[in-house]
Enzyme design. Structure first.
Site, PDB file in Angstrom:
ATOM      1  N   ASP A 163       0.671  -1.259   0.012  1.00 42.70           N
ATOM      2  CA  ASP A 163      -0.056  -0.101  -0.008  1.00 42.70           C
ATOM      3  C   ASP A 163       0.761   1.385   0.128  1.00 42.70           C
ATOM      4  O   ASP A 163       2.065   1.133   0.052  1.00 42.70           O
ATOM      5  CB  ASP A 163      -0.685  -0.122   1.338  1.00 42.70           C
ATOM      6  CG  ASP A 163      -2.242   0.548   1.117  1.00 42.70           C
ATOM      7  OD1 ASP A 163      -2.322   1.637   0.016  1.00 42.70           O
ATOM      8  OD2 ASP A 163      -3.430   0.066   1.641  1.00 42.70           O
ATOM      9  N   ASP A 218      -9.991   3.403  -3.800  1.00 40.65           N
ATOM     10  CA  ASP A 218     -10.673   2.307  -3.279  1.00 40.65           C
ATOM     11  C   ASP A 218     -11.887   2.209  -3.738  1.00 40.65           C
ATOM     12  O   ASP A 218     -12.704   3.176  -3.884  1.00 40.65           O
ATOM     13  CB  ASP A 218     -10.903   2.338  -1.714  1.00 40.65           C
ATOM     14  CG  ASP A 218      -9.466   2.116  -1.131  1.00 40.65           C
ATOM     15  OD1 ASP A 218      -8.396   2.098  -1.611  1.00 40.65           O
ATOM     16  OD2 ASP A 218      -9.338   1.977   0.175  1.00 40.65           O
TER      17      ASP A 218
HETATM   18  C1  GLA Z   1      -5.935   1.271   1.294  1.00 39.67           C
HETATM   19  C2  GLA Z   1      -5.969   0.252   0.291  1.00 39.67           C
HETATM   20  C3  GLA Z   1      -7.240  -0.639   0.530  1.00 39.67           C
HETATM   21  C4  GLA Z   1      -7.069  -1.484   1.708  1.00 39.67           C
HETATM   22  C5  GLA Z   1      -6.815  -0.341   2.889  1.00 39.67           C
HETATM   23  C6  GLA Z   1      -6.253  -0.844   4.312  1.00 39.67           C
HETATM   24  O1  GLA Z   1      -7.028   2.273   1.397  1.00 39.67           O
HETATM   25  O2  GLA Z   1      -6.104   0.952  -1.170  1.00 39.67           O
HETATM   26  O3  GLA Z   1      -7.377  -1.487  -0.528  1.00 39.67           O
HETATM   27  O4  GLA Z   1      -5.886  -1.974   1.707  1.00 39.67           O
HETATM   28  O5  GLA Z   1      -5.760   0.818   2.646  1.00 39.67           O
HETATM   29  O6  GLA Z   1      -6.085   0.070   5.219  1.00 39.67           O
END
Ligand code: GLA
Length: 660
Positions: A163, A218
C-alpha cells in the site's frame, strides 16, 4: 525465528529520493519471473471486513475450505490474502512484525500452512510507508524492506499487496522498487501487487516493478463507485499484458450494496478488463447467486485468456457500451453494457468487433452458457445496469448451432391503474436458419391483465425476420405506485428440435398523475431518483451520505422551504401524464459546499432537453429555471458535474414545482 536484527534496526533504505530515469518504452519490460501470466485470482478480506473483529484465523481458514467445497479452486481461484490489521502496532525487539494474537492466535505461518495444505496460495499486506493505512498505525515496511520481505518469505507468503499510506513523501518508484528487490532477494516467487492508487501513473513505469498495480482509489460497494472505477480503468488497456496488469481494485460481488444484475456487470466488466479477480465478500455468508456469479467459468476464461489483452471500448453512446476483448484463439469477447436505468438495445456486428467476413459465426452467451449462431449481428436488449456477454467465433460449422433470437420491448410502460397501456415486443432471428414454432409471452404480476392485440406466435421466423407483437397491459385498481416485474419470454424450436427460451426481465411502472394546481417536486412520487452521493432529499440539502442528514436548502444565502437536495451526477424523474404545463425552480450549489462545487441543471421532457442553467459554481447566487412541459408524459431533472468531476457538487432544486 530467523533473526536479522541488524537489517531491522538500520533502515534498509535512505530517506532521500533518487531521480528516476524511466521513460515509456515499448514493449513494456516485465519482471523476468514468469509470475502472474494471467491476472491473479483469489480472495482478500478488506471489502467485507475492513478491520472488524471477524477478520481472523477462522475466517481465513473458512474461505480456504469454501474455495474447495464450492468449486472456486477448480474455477481458478488460488490466493487467500490478508489485508490491513493483521499485525500488532509494534514490531518486536528484533524489529520483526508480529501478528495480532487475538485475530491470529497461532501466528501467520500456521494460517499460511493451512492455506497451502489445501493446494492454495497465501498473500499478505503492508504499506510502502512507515505505517499502514489504518489509523491504529500498524507498521509499514519503508526502511524495513529486506527484513520484512525475508519474514514474509519465511512464513510462506506467495503474494504481497503493498500500500501507499504514510510514505513520507519518498518517491513511489524508489519505494516500490526497494520492495521488489527485497522480495527478489528472498528467492521465493511472490506476486507483487502495487497499491499506490494510480497516483504516480504506475502503468507507465511499474511493468518491471510489480505484476499488477492499482489504477484508482478504493472501490466501495456501490454502483457509482464501481462505474467510476470502470471508466478510469478502461482507457489503460494498452498497458496490460501477461505479468503486468491494471488493477481496478477488488470485487464487491455479494457484499449487498448492489443488485445481482449490477454485480453481474461488475464481474463481467472486470473479466473483460483482465482485472485481478479477488473476491471481496465473506463467502461463509454468500448467497447461491453470489457463488454462481463468481464461479462463471465462461467469464473467468475471458479474464484468464492467455493473450492477456484488456478489453477496449468499441462504442459508447448515451450509456450504451460495447467492449471488445481479443482472445488468444482469435475469438472476440463482446460485452454489451447498459449503464442507464432503462433497458437498452445495444448492437454491433462480427465485422465491427474484428472477425473476418463469413456467412455465419458461433455466438456463445456467457451468462446462459449457450451456443447459438448469427449471420453477423451481435445484439441484445440489455436490462438496466446489466451486461450481456458473448464469445463470438469464426466457425465453419456455425449452422450446427440454433439461430440466436433477440427479444426486446419498446420501453418501460407507465401504467395508470384501470387504463390499458400499450407495449410492443419484438423477437428477431439473428441467424441464417429458421426459428420454428415461435411463441412470445409477457408475464405480469397476479391481478394484472395482459392481452396480445396482434399475433404472438409464428410457425416459422426466417433468418433476419422479426415478429412484432402489440400488447395491452392493465394494472388492477388497487395497485400501488412503483415498479412491477414484467417478463418477456420468446420460445422457439431449433432445426434439431431443441426448444430454446430467451427471457428478458423488465418492469412496468404504476404511476399516478399529479393533482391539478401547484405540485411541489418533493411531494410527488418519483419515477426514478439517482444521486452521485447520498440519496436525493426532499425539502433539505444532501448533507452527508446518509438519508435525511441535510440542512435547509440554501443557495447564495437564499433559503428555500421546499425543493430537492441533489448531488451530481443526479437524475430525478416524474410522471406528468400530459397533465402539466410548466416547471419552475431556483437552482444552484448549496451553501453547505462553501465556494466549492460546480454543476449544471437541465430539465428534460420525454427525452428532449427543454432548458439548462449553464454551469454554476459555489460562488453563484440562485438562477431561475422555467420550462414549458405541456404535453410531456415524463419530466426529468438532471444535474451534471459542470465538467470538473463531482466533488462538492451539492446541487439544489429550490422551490421546484409543477403547474398541472
Ligand atoms: C488502502 C488500500 C485498500 C486497503 C486499505 C487498508 O485504502 O487502497 O485497498 O488495503 O488501505 O487499510
Amino acid at each position: 525465528m530467523s533473526a536479522q536484527p541488524a537489517a531491522a534496526r538500520t533502515p534498509d533504505t535512505p530517506a532521500t529520493t533518487p531521480v528516476s530515469t524511466d521513460t515509456a518504452r515499448s514493449p513494456a519490460p516485465r519482471l523476468p519471473d514468469g509470475l502472474a501470466k494471467t491476472p491473479p485470482m483469489g480472495f482478500n478480506n478488506w471489502n467485507s471486513t475492513h478491520c472488524r473483529a471477524e477478520f481472523d484465523e477462522e475466517m481465513v481458514k473458512g474461505i480456504a475450505d469454501l474455495f474447495l467445497a464450492k468449486g472456486l479452486k477448480d474455477a481458478g481461484y488460488r490466493y487467500v490474502n490478508l489485508d490491513d490489521c493483521w499485525a500488532l502496532p509494534e514490531r518486536d525487539a528484533n524489529g520483526k512484525l508480529v501478528a495480532d494474537p487475538r485475530r491470529f492466535p497461532h501466528g501467520i505461518k500456521a494460517v499460511a500452512d493451512y492455506v497451502h495444505s489445501k493446494g492454495l496460495k497465501f498473500g499478505i499486506y503492508t504499506s510502502a510507508g512507515t505505517k499502514t493505512c489504518n489509523e491504529a498505525g500498524f507498521p509499514g515496511s519503508l526502511g524495513h524492506e529486506v527484513s520484512d520481505a525475508r519474514q514474509f518469505a519465511d512464513w510462506g507468503v506467495d503474494y504481497l499487496k503493498y500500500d501507499n499510506c504514510n510514505n513520507q513523501g519518498v518517491d513511489a518508484r524508489y519505494r516500490y522498487r526497494a520492495m521488489r528487490d527485497a522480495l527478489k532477494a528472498t528467492g521465493r516467487p511472490i506476486v507483487y501487487s502495487i497499491c499506490e492508487w494510480g497516483e504516480n501513473r504506475p502503468w507507465e513505469w511499474a511493468s518491471d516493478v510489480g505484476h499488477l498495480w492499482r489504477t484508482t482509489g478504493d472501490i466501495s460497494d456501490s454502483w457509482s463507485s464501481m462505474l467510476g472505477i470502470l471508466k478510469q480503468n478502461l482507457p489503460l488497456a494498452p498497458y496490460a499484458g501477461p505479468g503486468r496488469w491494471n488493477d481496478p481494485d477488488m470485487l464487491e460481488v455479494g457484499n449487498g450494496g448492489m443488485t445481482d444484475t449490477e454485480y453481474r456487470s461488475h464481474f463481467a466488466l472486470w473479466s473483460m478488463m483482465s482485472a485481478p479477480l479477488l473476491i471481496g465478500s465473506d463467502l461463509r455468508k454468500a448467497t447461491p447467486e453470489t457463488f454462481e456469479i463468481l464461479a462463471n467459468k465462461d467469464l473467468i476464461a475471458l479474464d484468464q485468456d492467455a493473450a492477456g489483452k484488456q478489453a477496449t471500448v468499441l462504442a459508447s453512446e448515451d450509456g450504451r457500451w460495447t467492449l471488445v476483448k481479443e482472445l488468444a484463439n482469435g475469438d472476440r469477447a463482446v460485452a454489451l453494457f447498459n449503464e442507464t436505468g432503462q433497458p437498452q438495445r445495444i448492437t454491433t456486428s462480427a465485422r465491427q468487433v474484428g472477425l473476418p467476413q463469413a456467412d455465419g459465426y458461433r455466438l456463445r452467451d456467457l451468462w446462459q452458457h449457450r451456443d447459438q449462431h448469427t449471420t453477423g449481428t451481435i445484439s441484445a436488449t440489455v436490462p438496466a445496469h446489466g451486461t450481456t456477454v458473448y464469445r463470438v467465433s469464426a466457425d465453419r460449422r456455425w449452422a450446427d448451432h440454433p439461430p440466436a433470437v433477440e427479444a426486446g420491448t419498446d420501453g418501460i410502460p407507465l401504467v395508470e391503474t384501470g387504463t390499458p397501456t400499450a407495449l410492443r415486443s419484438t423477437v428477431g432471428n439473428l441467424g441464417g436458419t429458421p426459428a420454428r414454432d415461435v411463441r412470445v409471452a409477457l408475464r405480469a404480476p397476479d391481478g394484472w391483465q395482459v392481452t396480445a392485440t396482434s399475433p404472438a406466435t409464428a410457425r416459422a421466423l426466417p433468418g433476419g425476420a422479426t415478429l412484432r407483437t402489440d400488447w395491452e397491459i392493465t394494472a388492477p385498481a388497487g395497485a400501488r405506485p412503483g415498479a412491477y416485474d414484467l417478463t418477456l419470454t420468446a420460445a422457439h424450436r431449433a432445426p434439431d428440435g431443441q426448444r430454446i427460451t430467451t427471457t428478458l426481465p423488465g418492469s412496468a411502472h404504476v404511476v399516478v398523475p399529479p393533482p391539478a394546481g401547484t405540485a411541489y417536486a418533493a411531494e410527488l412520487p418519483w419515477l426514478t431518483a439517482a444521486n452521485g452521493w447520498g440519496p436525493v432529499e426532499r425539502n433539505t440539502s444532501v448533507g452527508e451520505s446518509e438519508a435525511g442528514d441535510g440542512g435547509q436548502l440554501t443557495i447564495g444565502g437564499a433559503a428555500f422551504a421546499k425543493g430537492l437536495g441533489a448531488h451530481a451526477p443526479s437524475e430525478v424523474s416524474f410522471y406528468t401524464g400530459g397533465r402539466c404545463t410548466a416547471f419552475h425552480a431556483r437552482v444552484g450549489i448549496d451553501d453547505e459546499s462553501g465556494d466549492k462545487g460546480s454543476a449544471g441543471f437541465e430539465v428534460w421532457a420525454d427525452g428532449e432537453r427543454l432548458t439548462e442553467s449553464g454551469t454554476m459554481t459555489g460562488k453563484d447566487t440562485a438562477r431561475t429555471v422555467d420550462a414549458d412541459v405541456s404535453g410531456a408524459r415524463t419530466v426529468r431533472l438532471v444535474v451534471t458535474d459542470g465538467g470538473d468531476g463531482v466533488d462538492h457538487d451539492h446541487a439544489d432544486w429550490g422551490d421546484a414545482r409543477f403547474s398541472c
